[in-house]
Enzyme design. Structure first.
Site, PDB file in Angstrom:
ATOM      1  N   GLY A   1      62.515 -39.998  50.980  1.00  0.00           N
ATOM      2  CA  GLY A   1      61.402 -39.241  50.418  1.00  0.00           C
ATOM      3  C   GLY A   1      60.461 -40.172  49.688  1.00  0.00           C
ATOM      4  O   GLY A   1      60.793 -41.343  49.459  1.00  0.00           O
TER       5      GLY A   1
ATOM      6  N   CYS B   1      67.970 -44.014  52.457  1.00  0.00           N
ATOM      7  CA  CYS B   1      66.829 -44.512  51.688  1.00  0.00           C
ATOM      8  C   CYS B   1      66.829 -43.915  50.273  1.00  0.00           C
ATOM      9  O   CYS B   1      67.686 -44.239  49.475  1.00  0.00           O
ATOM     10  CB  CYS B   1      65.521 -44.269  52.440  1.00  0.00           C
ATOM     11  SG  CYS B   1      64.178 -45.251  51.749  1.00  0.00           S
ATOM     12  N   TYR B   2      65.911 -42.998  49.963  1.00  0.00           N
ATOM     13  CA  TYR B   2      65.919 -42.363  48.642  1.00  0.00           C
ATOM     14  C   TYR B   2      67.297 -41.762  48.358  1.00  0.00           C
ATOM     15  O   TYR B   2      67.847 -41.908  47.260  1.00  0.00           O
ATOM     16  CB  TYR B   2      64.838 -41.278  48.595  1.00  0.00           C
ATOM     17  CG  TYR B   2      64.717 -40.583  47.253  1.00  0.00           C
ATOM     18  CD1 TYR B   2      63.870 -41.087  46.268  1.00  0.00           C
ATOM     19  CD2 TYR B   2      65.445 -39.423  46.982  1.00  0.00           C
ATOM     20  CE1 TYR B   2      63.760 -40.456  45.037  1.00  0.00           C
ATOM     21  CE2 TYR B   2      65.342 -38.788  45.755  1.00  0.00           C
ATOM     22  CZ  TYR B   2      64.498 -39.299  44.787  1.00  0.00           C
ATOM     23  OH  TYR B   2      64.387 -38.671  43.574  1.00  0.00           O
TER      24      TYR B   2
ATOM     25  N   HIS C   1      66.087 -46.527  57.798  1.00  0.00           N
ATOM     26  CA  HIS C   1      65.865 -45.181  58.343  1.00  0.00           C
ATOM     27  C   HIS C   1      66.438 -45.070  59.754  1.00  0.00           C
ATOM     28  O   HIS C   1      65.763 -45.416  60.715  1.00  0.00           O
ATOM     29  CB  HIS C   1      64.371 -44.858  58.365  1.00  0.00           C
ATOM     30  CG  HIS C   1      63.818 -44.582  57.006  1.00  0.00           C
ATOM     31  ND1 HIS C   1      63.883 -43.330  56.421  1.00  0.00           N
ATOM     32  CD2 HIS C   1      63.229 -45.384  56.102  1.00  0.00           C
ATOM     33  CE1 HIS C   1      63.338 -43.371  55.222  1.00  0.00           C
ATOM     34  NE2 HIS C   1      62.931 -44.606  54.995  1.00  0.00           N
TER      35      HIS C   1
ATOM     36  N   GLU D   1      66.813 -42.442  61.404  1.00  0.00           N
ATOM     37  CA  GLU D   1      66.248 -41.293  62.124  1.00  0.00           C
ATOM     38  C   GLU D   1      65.001 -41.649  62.924  1.00  0.00           C
ATOM     39  O   GLU D   1      64.562 -40.857  63.757  1.00  0.00           O
ATOM     40  CB  GLU D   1      65.947 -40.144  61.140  1.00  0.00           C
ATOM     41  CG  GLU D   1      64.773 -40.360  60.188  1.00  0.00           C
ATOM     42  CD  GLU D   1      65.118 -41.151  58.926  1.00  0.00           C
ATOM     43  OE1 GLU D   1      66.137 -41.862  58.917  1.00  0.00           O
ATOM     44  OE2 GLU D   1      64.348 -41.065  57.949  1.00  0.00           O
TER      45      GLU D   1
ATOM     46  N   SER E   1      50.672 -16.832  75.202  1.00  0.00           N
ATOM     47  CA  SER E   1      49.523 -17.719  75.377  1.00  0.00           C
ATOM     48  C   SER E   1      49.725 -18.683  76.530  1.00  0.00           C
ATOM     49  O   SER E   1      48.864 -19.493  76.822  1.00  0.00           O
ATOM     50  CB  SER E   1      49.343 -18.538  74.104  1.00  0.00           C
ATOM     51  OG  SER E   1      50.502 -19.354  73.924  1.00  0.00           O
ATOM     52  N   GLY E   2      50.897 -18.617  77.169  1.00  0.00           N
ATOM     53  CA  GLY E   2      51.205 -19.595  78.201  1.00  0.00           C
ATOM     54  C   GLY E   2      51.973 -20.782  77.643  1.00  0.00           C
ATOM     55  O   GLY E   2      52.539 -21.569  78.378  1.00  0.00           O
ATOM     56  N   GLY E   3      51.996 -20.934  76.323  1.00  0.00           N
ATOM     57  CA  GLY E   3      52.754 -22.025  75.694  1.00  0.00           C
ATOM     58  C   GLY E   3      54.250 -21.739  75.801  1.00  0.00           C
ATOM     59  O   GLY E   3      54.666 -20.591  75.997  1.00  0.00           O
TER      60      GLY E   3
ATOM     61  N   ASP F   1      56.650 -21.744  73.568  1.00  0.00           N
ATOM     62  CA  ASP F   1      57.310 -20.923  72.539  1.00  0.00           C
ATOM     63  C   ASP F   1      57.156 -19.429  72.821  1.00  0.00           C
ATOM     64  O   ASP F   1      58.137 -18.686  72.872  1.00  0.00           O
ATOM     65  CB  ASP F   1      56.761 -21.235  71.143  1.00  0.00           C
ATOM     66  CG  ASP F   1      56.782 -22.716  70.833  1.00  0.00           C
ATOM     67  OD1 ASP F   1      57.548 -23.437  71.496  1.00  0.00           O
ATOM     68  OD2 ASP F   1      56.023 -23.155  69.957  1.00  0.00           O
ATOM     69  N   SER F   2      55.918 -18.992  73.035  1.00  0.00           N
ATOM     70  CA  SER F   2      55.721 -17.557  73.247  1.00  0.00           C
ATOM     71  C   SER F   2      56.313 -17.109  74.589  1.00  0.00           C
ATOM     72  O   SER F   2      56.784 -15.981  74.723  1.00  0.00           O
ATOM     73  CB  SER F   2      54.240 -17.179  73.141  1.00  0.00           C
ATOM     74  OG  SER F   2      53.479 -17.807  74.142  1.00  0.00           O
ATOM     75  N   THR F   3      56.311 -18.013  75.577  1.00  0.00           N
ATOM     76  CA  THR F   3      56.895 -17.642  76.873  1.00  0.00           C
ATOM     77  C   THR F   3      58.400 -17.435  76.742  1.00  0.00           C
ATOM     78  O   THR F   3      58.964 -16.466  77.272  1.00  0.00           O
ATOM     79  CB  THR F   3      56.598 -18.734  77.927  1.00  0.00           C
ATOM     80  OG1 THR F   3      55.206 -18.992  77.937  1.00  0.00           O
ATOM     81  CG2 THR F   3      57.049 -18.293  79.309  1.00  0.00           C
TER      82      THR F   3
ATOM     83  N   LYS G   1      61.339 -27.677  68.565  1.00  0.00           N
ATOM     84  CA  LYS G   1      60.629 -27.577  69.848  1.00  0.00           C
ATOM     85  C   LYS G   1      61.466 -28.074  71.037  1.00  0.00           C
ATOM     86  O   LYS G   1      61.503 -27.438  72.086  1.00  0.00           O
ATOM     87  CB  LYS G   1      59.353 -28.417  69.749  1.00  0.00           C
ATOM     88  CG  LYS G   1      58.417 -28.244  70.905  1.00  0.00           C
ATOM     89  CD  LYS G   1      57.370 -27.277  70.527  1.00  0.00           C
ATOM     90  CE  LYS G   1      56.331 -27.082  71.582  1.00  0.00           C
ATOM     91  NZ  LYS G   1      55.394 -26.029  71.141  1.00  0.00           N
TER      92      LYS G   1
END
Ligand code: XMP
Length: 510
Positions: free
Chosen positions: A53, A80-81, A166, A168, A223-225, A227-229, A366
């Site tokens: 952080g 790290c932090y 890091h 990640e 919307s065709g994206g 997520d919504s599909t 995602k």
């Protein structure tokens, strides 16, 4: 299911850590520092990771955790932090700067269960000012950096580990190995209990079925994206034709996109209500210069059209949205953060939309949604399609919004996509599109002098859109794109390539 909690000392790092842990097979969620101890006490929490952080442990009032956390005898990894915090809480000593930034070589002194598979010398990504000068009693140093800083430590007889670097980020090549080691060697996740988002699909469907009352309908804005599909598919699988997707065409889509969306749903056997409201949107946007104002107009018009359409669906009680895990966390994390762009309407609906909210993807990242989409049979061109902003091409026009500029970005973006697909690069970049503004350039077309627009091409690589770098594409591909745009798109005389990363720039121009 055993899971991990990632204590969030800085959103971006913490999300990346949670994603890496999930990829390594351990389901992880973010918690705030003040909730850490209670969250970690839960029986199914098998491990804790303290994230990096921006704060300094040495500053008064910097975020911390209840030290009882370290007595739970559950595996803890400080990064790290988080590493420095753990060191100080348990009796080690910290020192200030100058620190290390960027690629750094470390020397592994003890190849313990966390660093197994590491060579004696490895390159890692460092980003720290403060450092651990002395590890706490009962700890040993397992790696040091080329500048002599302590790069990793472990407790001798407790499952406590810390790394200064890091793991990640992609700049630490053995980072994924480290998370795999933590998950498998230290937490002891067995292959049959590995987290796999696709395996949760039957549960998600069952939960939608349980939540939605008999006879009730669920509206889904598509919307065709991806997520919504995926949301539409999950709801349709749960309750059949009581799932009612609504697709509003705002006239700001990529070329051919509305037709493709409708074809896709037809192929999936899901009936969609299609509303072509493009004239209304474009009329309201005509001449509007400020981009945030355009976003507001689009949002408002969308709600108008959507609410009107939804009100005609009988017994519609629910609205299903493709809210993802980072949106859920960020909407709870306002904490004085600067609003750079107004993206989302997470965490509530405008009062005019009187629906209960269904968010079946709220626990997922995602890439996990993509995996679910693929498993549900969505074609690759939908699953791996570049992200596209809700307000569409409107955020790719600088200066006044005009239909001429809209036509230019639409046609130029199509050429960018076609050329990237033809050269096999489309799926290797995060986003690729054209932008137009009021900058003009004198050209010669035939023998005549002509003044046309400058079109800027933006092609970026990214993992999560939080940071991005411009793609160092083969100049021959760029040259072909530029030639085609100038010859095929009227009123364009020059093509430029945007080469500022995010930060300091953003991905979209406005
Ligand atoms: P920026 O431009 O902020 O974009 O670096 C980060 C990611 O978000 C997308 N984006 C939007 N998405 N509504 C959206 O749904 C918006 O208003 C919006 N603005 C940017 C952008 O395409 C990138 O993937």
């Amino acid at each position: 299911m055993r899971r991990a909690v990632v204590v969030n000392f800085g959103g971006q790092y913490a999300h990346l850590i949670a994603r890496r842990l999930r990829e390594a097979g351990l389901y992880s969620e973010l918690v705030w520092p003040e909730e850490a101890l209670e969250a970690a006490r839960a029986q199914d929490v098998a491990a804790v990771v303290l994230s990096g952080g921006p704060a300094s442990v040495l500053e008064p009032n910097s975020p911390g955790v209840d030290p009882d956390l370290f007595k739970l005898n559950k595996p803890i990894l400080g990064i790290c932090y988080g590493f420095q915090l753990m060191a100080r809480e348990l009796g080690g000593k910290l020192a200030r700067g100058p620190g290390e930034y960027g690629n750094t070589e470390i020397r592994v002194l003890v190849k313990d269960e966390l660093l197994s598979g590491f060579e004696e010398r490895e390159v890692v990504w460092m980003s720290h000012g403060d450092s651990v000068a002395e590890v706490p009693p009962g700890f040993q140093v397992t790696a040091v950096s080329e500048r002599g800083y302590i790069a990793a430590m472990k407790a001798v007889d407790k499952p406590l580990y810390g790394v200064q670097f890091h793991p990640e980020v992609a700049h630490t090549p053995k980072g994924k190995q480290l998370f795999k080691n933590f998950v498998e060697n230290i937490v002891g996740i067995r292959s049959e209990e590995r987290w796999d988002p696709v395996r949760t699909v039957p549960q998600i469907i069952e939960e939608i079925r349980r939540t939605v009352g008999p006879g009730e309908r669920v509206i889904i804005g598509v919307s065709g994206g991806i997520d919504s599909t995926v949301v539409a598919l999950l709801v349709a699988k749960a309750i059949g034709d009581r799932a009612v997707p609504i697709f509003v065409n705002h006239g700001l889509f990529r070329e051919g996109e509305p037709e493709e969306v409708l074809q896709l749903f037809q192929r999936l056997g899901i009936r969609v209500i299609y509303v072509d409201a493009s004239e209304e949107f474009l009329r309201r946007l005509d001449g509007v210069e400020d981009c945030e104002e355009r976003r507001r107009i689009i949002g408002e018009t969308f709600i108008d059209v959507f609410a009107k359409t939804a009100s005609q669906v009988s017994n519609a009680r629910w609205l299903a949205q493709g809210t993802l895990y980072p949106d859920v966390i960020e909407s709870g994390a306002v904490k004085g953060a600067d609003k750079i762009k107004s993206h989302h309407n997470v965490g509530g609906l405008p009062a005019r939309l009187d629906f209960k909210l269904l968010e079946p993807l709220r626990n997922f990242y995602k890439d996990e949604v993509r995996a679910i989409g693929k498993a549900l049979g969505l074609p690759d061109d939908v699953v791996y399609r570049h992200p596209f902003p809700g307000p569409g091409l409107a955020v790719r026009i600088m200066g006044q919004f005009t239909r001429e500029k809209l036509d230019i970005v639409r046609r130029a973006s199509k050429i960018v996509e076609e050329e990237l697909k033809a050269s096999g690069l489309y799926y290797r970049v995060w986003q690729a599109f054209a932008v137009v503004g009021d900058d003009m350039w004198v050209g010669v077309k035939g023998d005549a002098r002509s003044v046309g627009h400058v079109v800027t091409i933006r092609i970026v690589e990214s993992e999560d859109a939080m940071t991005a770098d411009w793609a160092k594409l083969d100049w021959r591909v760029l040259s072909r794109i530029a030639q085609r745009i100038v010859s095929e798109v009227p009123k364009v005389t020059m093509v430029a390539y945007a080469i500022t990363p995010k930060p300091p720039a953003t991905i979209e121009p406005c």
